[in-house]
Write a protein that holds these residues in place. Sequence first.
Motif, PDB file in Angstrom:
ATOM      1  N   LYS A 215       0.775  -1.176  -0.002  1.00 20.05           N
ATOM      2  CA  LYS A 215      -0.088   0.027   0.125  1.00 20.05           C
ATOM      3  C   LYS A 215       1.112   1.173   0.035  1.00 20.05           C
ATOM      4  O   LYS A 215       0.682   2.325  -0.814  1.00 20.05           O
ATOM      5  CB  LYS A 215      -0.879   0.036   1.293  1.00 20.05           C
ATOM      6  CG  LYS A 215      -1.923   1.115   1.230  1.00 20.05           C
ATOM      7  CD  LYS A 215      -2.572   1.130   2.306  1.00 20.05           C
ATOM      8  CE  LYS A 215      -3.673   2.270   2.217  1.00 20.05           C
ATOM      9  NZ  LYS A 215      -3.176   3.652   2.290  1.00 20.05           N
ATOM     10  N   LEU A 216       1.886   1.157   0.780  1.00 20.93           N
ATOM     11  CA  LEU A 216       3.027   2.337   0.786  1.00 20.93           C
ATOM     12  C   LEU A 216       3.383   2.467  -0.523  1.00 20.93           C
ATOM     13  O   LEU A 216       3.461   3.809  -0.951  1.00 20.93           O
ATOM     14  CB  LEU A 216       3.919   2.160   1.887  1.00 20.93           C
ATOM     15  CG  LEU A 216       5.108   3.168   1.957  1.00 20.93           C
ATOM     16  CD1 LEU A 216       4.320   4.328   2.340  1.00 20.93           C
ATOM     17  CD2 LEU A 216       6.234   2.666   2.781  1.00 20.93           C
TER      18      LEU A 216
ATOM     19  N   SER B  71       2.118   1.749  -3.415  1.00 17.75           N
ATOM     20  CA  SER B  71       1.138   2.589  -4.174  1.00 17.75           C
ATOM     21  C   SER B  71       0.857   3.807  -3.881  1.00 17.75           C
ATOM     22  O   SER B  71       0.666   4.715  -4.901  1.00 17.75           O
ATOM     23  CB  SER B  71      -0.038   1.666  -4.034  1.00 17.75           C
ATOM     24  OG  SER B  71      -1.137   2.328  -4.888  1.00 17.75           O
ATOM     25  N   ASP B  72       0.879   4.155  -2.364  1.00 19.15           N
ATOM     26  CA  ASP B  72       0.755   5.797  -2.040  1.00 19.15           C
ATOM     27  C   ASP B  72       1.900   6.687  -2.707  1.00 19.15           C
ATOM     28  O   ASP B  72       1.691   7.765  -2.751  1.00 19.15           O
ATOM     29  CB  ASP B  72       0.535   5.570  -0.515  1.00 19.15           C
ATOM     30  CG  ASP B  72      -0.982   5.198  -0.126  1.00 19.15           C
ATOM     31  OD1 ASP B  72      -1.683   5.025  -0.910  1.00 19.15           O
ATOM     32  OD2 ASP B  72      -0.881   4.847   1.047  1.00 19.15           O
TER      33      ASP B  72
END
Length: 381
Positions: A248-249, A251-252
């Motif tokens: 997720k990181l 992606s962020d």
Amino acid sequence: MNILIITGTYLPSVNGVAVSVESYYQTLKKMGHKVTILAPDVTGAKRSRDVIRYPSLLNALSKDYPIPIIPLTPKIFKLLTKQKFDIVHAQHPFHISWFGKKYAQINKAPFVLTYHTKHDEYAENFFKFLPKIISRDIVKASVEKTMQEVDLVIAPSKYVQQELKEKYPDTKTVTIPTGICFPREVKKSKRKVREKLRLPLKSKILLSVSRLSEEKNIDFALESFAKLPADYFFVILGSGPEEENLKKLASDLGIDSRVLFAGKIPHEKVPYYLRATDVFVFSALNETQGLNLLEALHAGIPVAAVGSKTTQEWLPKEFGLTTDFDIKHFSSKIQEICENPDKGLAKIEQEWALNFSIQNTTKKMVETYKELMKLKAEERR
């Protein structure tokens, strides 16, 4: 020599302790010693005459580290008391060591502990379901109890041995690095290996080989990578409780298209990824040793590492760069290594790494065992 190794993790797990136990087992056998391993029973575990499996539970927080129950059942006790052990060697404190001490007493054998992990610093990771202050007290009390009962503690690095001496001055300690079973060199060209692994052919490739947990600081490595140019690519080998958070990181940060989470792979395949790599990345601060660093150096790969006591001891300055725990500084040093490679260092790096081969460290381990056995025999007179 007849040796009993008691561990809380073993194959098919591929964490550092499991791989270390297997490497020593195979090398000790080749040297003519008899080795029995007492290890947790897990799904996919292969049966072996030399491995006795005891009950365990699946660890929801980390599948690679099962929860050991009791390494003593009537059947196990009967199997173990059929033979006389010269050394009992535990790989963890806690109840694993309690049973190790009991087996040592039954055999009137020296009791040894390898201090693989700085347990007090990772206490809250072991017992996430408890308040931090309670988990720390539990770990502290268990480690202190074990330190009072062992005949010798093996530290994997000099700085860990020094810390143990300061905390437990009455406990005998020695430094024996965890030996590495270095693989054969991959002969294929970097381009051929990248094609085989489906990695970008023209990118600068970074590699991390690590369990994906908080203490490994892979989030820091990702944030540092995000500062690098678009022609850089990051391969992360390993799995763990932080995997989804790290994805997720990525992606962020908008770098997910340039980051490959390759997951947990067989250890024998790691050399192929090293062959495809331009820089090896090491972001952990509290490791007790730098095995992955040595594997990278053996493959002739320069290292970018966060400065710590581990990297000071295991990474000579000429083989890589250590940096502050600062995102901008770390990313700039990675780029510096990539843009100014020193191809003449590969042979020297390999020679340095070979000092830590499993053959060399096992010889030292056997010498240490023999000294302990001699002292134990003198005590009984």
